[in-house]
Design an enzyme around this catalytic site. Structure first.
Site, PDB file in Angstrom:
ATOM      1  N   TYR A  54       6.371   8.906  17.404  1.00 14.13           N
ATOM      2  CA  TYR A  54       6.570   8.680  15.971  1.00 14.13           C
ATOM      3  C   TYR A  54       7.736   9.519  15.454  1.00 14.13           C
ATOM      4  CZ  TYR A  54       5.671   8.744  10.937  1.00 14.13           C
ATOM      5  OH  TYR A  54       5.796   8.655   9.569  1.00 14.13           O
ATOM      6  N   SER A  59       0.840  -1.199   0.000  1.00 14.49           N
ATOM      7  CA  SER A  59       0.000   0.000   0.000  1.00 14.49           C
ATOM      8  C   SER A  59       0.872   1.246   0.000  1.00 14.49           C
ATOM      9  CB  SER A  59      -0.936   0.023   1.220  1.00 14.49           C
ATOM     10  OG  SER A  59      -0.182   0.116   2.420  1.00 14.49           O
TER      11      SER A  59
END
Length: 250
Positions: A154, A19
């Site tokens: 993150y 993806s």
């Protein structure tokens, strides 16, 4: 696919290839003649992509692995075999404030965004060194250099990947193995759409281009950086984010 044969005879492992950016990268490299080892978590999507690429004239096979698991990550490297190009595109993110990110959430992001490429490089780079050539490409993030009120874990995991790029370029560069990172800003992918939902339009107002990127735009950069055309580029962090917005004085 392009008729280019710049990567003919090369084998590339692309993580997170089913993806988004990873998928676009896999198709782009196949278009230059590389044989692709596709990695992902969903075997059905992986099998579909292999068939699609074969119909387009590309050569690919699929390997499933859980990159949050160190042993499974090393198994992926072993089953991939000798690769000339490694593109670490798989990534996990949780844009939550620090107080809402527990140890498991932190470890989950670091495992995929920092530890997995570390383990894959450790397993695959020695073979590249023995053969005297190779290219390692990490997909970074503008979150590593643009702080925000959420997503500290993150951002830290992606900043770790950037410093690894510089270390590895120094460690492996003299043996003919180049290591670089492309650091995208907002890009339209299934992941960003799922995360932002009805607020996806916000992506169009975050940079000087006035729009979010397309996965193929990042894939084109990756294709250049792993090809012989960029033979003198090593240890670079290339920002592909549309340019920073300037704040005019009041």
């Amino acid at each position: 696919m392009s008729a280019s044969t710049a990567l003919q005879g090369r084998t590339a492992l692309v993580t997170g290839a089913t993806s988004g950016i990873g998928k676009a990268v896999a198709r782009s490299l196949a278009g230059q003649g590389a044989t692709i080892v596709l990695h992902g978590r969903d075997r059905a999507r992986g099998g579909t992509l292999v068939k699609e690429m074969a119909a387009e004239g590309g050569a690919a096979r699929f390997l499933s692995a859980d990159l949050t698991d160190a042993e499974d990550t090393l198994r992926l490297a072993a089953e991939a075999g000798d690769v000339d190009i490694l593109v670490s595109s798989a990534g996990l993110y949780e844009f939550a404030p620090t107080s809402a990110t527990d140890a498991a959430g932190f470890d989950w992001q670091v495992a995929v965004n920092t530890r997995a490429p570390f383990l894959l490089v450790g397993a695959l780079a020695p073979g590249m060194v023995r053969r005297g050539h190779g290219s390692i490409m990490l997909i970074g993030s503008s979150a590593a250099r643009r702080p925000a009120p959420v997503g500290a874990a993150y951002g830290a995991s992606k900043a770790g990947a950037e410093i690894l790029t510089r270390y590895w370029a120094t460690e492996f560069g003299p043996s003919g193995v180049r290591v670089n990172t492309v650091s995208p800003g907002p890009v339209h992918t299934e992941g960003t759409a799922a995360m932002l939902g009805e607020h996806t339009a916000l992506l169009e107002r975050t940079n000087a281009r006035g729009r979010a990127g397309d996965p193929t735009e990042i894939a084109d950069i990756v294709s250049f950086l792993v090809s012989p055309a960029s033979s003198y580029v090593n240890g670079s962090i290339l920002f592909a984010d549309g340019g920073e917005l300037s704040t005019l004085p009041a």
